[in-house]
Design a protein around this motif. Structure first.
Motif, PDB file in Angstrom:
ATOM      1  N   LEU A   1       2.267 -18.478 -39.252  1.00 38.89           N
ATOM      2  CA  LEU A   1       2.498 -17.233 -39.965  1.00 38.89           C
ATOM      3  C   LEU A   1       3.991 -17.185 -40.260  1.00 38.89           C
ATOM      4  N   MET A   2       4.363 -17.113 -41.544  1.00 42.77           N
ATOM      5  CA  MET A   2       5.766 -16.989 -41.937  1.00 42.77           C
ATOM      6  C   MET A   2       6.076 -15.497 -42.030  1.00 42.77           C
ATOM      7  N   VAL A   3       7.116 -15.057 -41.320  1.00 38.72           N
ATOM      8  CA  VAL A   3       7.437 -13.630 -41.245  1.00 38.72           C
ATOM      9  C   VAL A   3       8.859 -13.366 -41.740  1.00 38.72           C
TER      10      VAL A   3
ATOM     11  N   VAL B   1       4.725 -18.539 -35.120  1.00 38.56           N
ATOM     12  CA  VAL B   1       5.358 -17.656 -36.097  1.00 38.56           C
ATOM     13  C   VAL B   1       6.701 -18.284 -36.421  1.00 38.56           C
ATOM     14  N   ILE B   2       7.005 -18.394 -37.717  1.00 32.88           N
ATOM     15  CA  ILE B   2       8.304 -18.909 -38.143  1.00 32.88           C
ATOM     16  C   ILE B   2       8.889 -17.948 -39.166  1.00 32.88           C
TER      17      ILE B   2
ATOM     18  N   ALA C   1       1.660 -15.020 -44.907  1.00 30.31           N
ATOM     19  CA  ALA C   1       3.022 -14.510 -44.774  1.00 30.31           C
ATOM     20  C   ALA C   1       2.928 -13.019 -44.496  1.00 30.31           C
ATOM     21  N   ALA C   2       3.929 -12.516 -43.783  1.00 25.46           N
ATOM     22  CA  ALA C   2       3.978 -11.090 -43.478  1.00 25.46           C
ATOM     23  C   ALA C   2       5.427 -10.633 -43.575  1.00 25.46           C
TER      24      ALA C   2
ATOM     25  N   MET D   1       9.665 -19.183 -33.862  1.00 25.53           N
ATOM     26  CA  MET D   1      10.799 -20.038 -34.196  1.00 25.53           C
ATOM     27  C   MET D   1      11.410 -19.525 -35.489  1.00 25.53           C
ATOM     28  N   PHE D   2      12.510 -20.143 -35.899  1.00 25.21           N
ATOM     29  CA  PHE D   2      13.077 -19.782 -37.186  1.00 25.21           C
ATOM     30  C   PHE D   2      13.632 -21.015 -37.883  1.00 25.21           C
TER      31      PHE D   2
END
Length: 193
Positions: free
Chosen positions: A114-116, A67-68, A143-144, A90-91
């Motif tokens: 998955l981009m959150v 997840v980023i 994406a979420a 991560m970010f």
């Protein structure tokens, strides 16, 4: 979690604000969601992440390796989504104005990501984050976001799963209604200056 239950979480944390706000997209609104407030309670953040993760199709959840999220707004919900999905979180951040992975974060070529985000309005930050992830070797599979403020119009190039869709109107600076034009805009987000 139903929409009214999600809104109740925002109201209980005093995260749903009313006034005249300048959004990070450059648009104006009479409503602002301060997601940092709704996410400051770890139990609430966890509940919202579990609810958001449950919106993802089961087959998609199985694919996700990482997840980023974009800093700052997406960091907490991204971390909680990583926990809910059982994967690393991560970010990306903008030290010089363009998103990049830093702090030793790295992707293996082809990692399914998955981009959150916390809130999506125009999708600009989301698209920039997706581009960064792809340039780093990841494959963004979806994406979420906690909240979709785009009125369902955002196109990110990948499937998009919001927990809640809110259709508070936003306005370009030249389109302000009189009640907003007569008051000074506040910039409450993480990019406030």
């Amino acid at each position: 979690m139903q929409d009214e239950e999600v809104l109740a979480e925002f109201r209980a944390s005093k995260a749903l604000l009313e006034g005249h706000f300048l959004l990070s997209s450059g648009r104006h609104s009479a409503h602002y969601l301060q997601c940092a407030r709704v996410l400051m309670d770890p139990d609430r953040a966890s509940r919202l992440a579990v609810a958001l993760a449950s919106k993802l199709p089961r087959e998609l959840r199985k694919q996700i390796a990482k997840v980023i999220s974009p800093a700052m707004g997406g960091v907490i919900i991204g971390h909680e989504m990583g926990r809910a999905l059982g994967v690393e979180a991560m970010f990306v951040e903008r030290p010089t104005g363009t998103f990049e992975l830093r702090r030793g974060f790295a992707l293996e070529p082809g990692d399914k990501v998955l981009m959150v985000e916390d809130v999506v309005t125009t999708g600009l930050s989301s698209k920039e984050a997706i581009k960064c992830i792809e340039e780093a070797g990841g494959e963004v599979v979806a994406a979420a976001a906690l909240v979709d403020r785009s009125a369902g119009t955002v196109q990110l190039g990948v499937p998009f799963y919001p927990l809640l869709a809110l259709n508070f109107p936003t306005y370009a600076p030249a389109e302000l209604p009189p009640e907003l034009a007569d008051s000074e805009a506040v910039k409450p987000g993480s990019r406030a200056k």
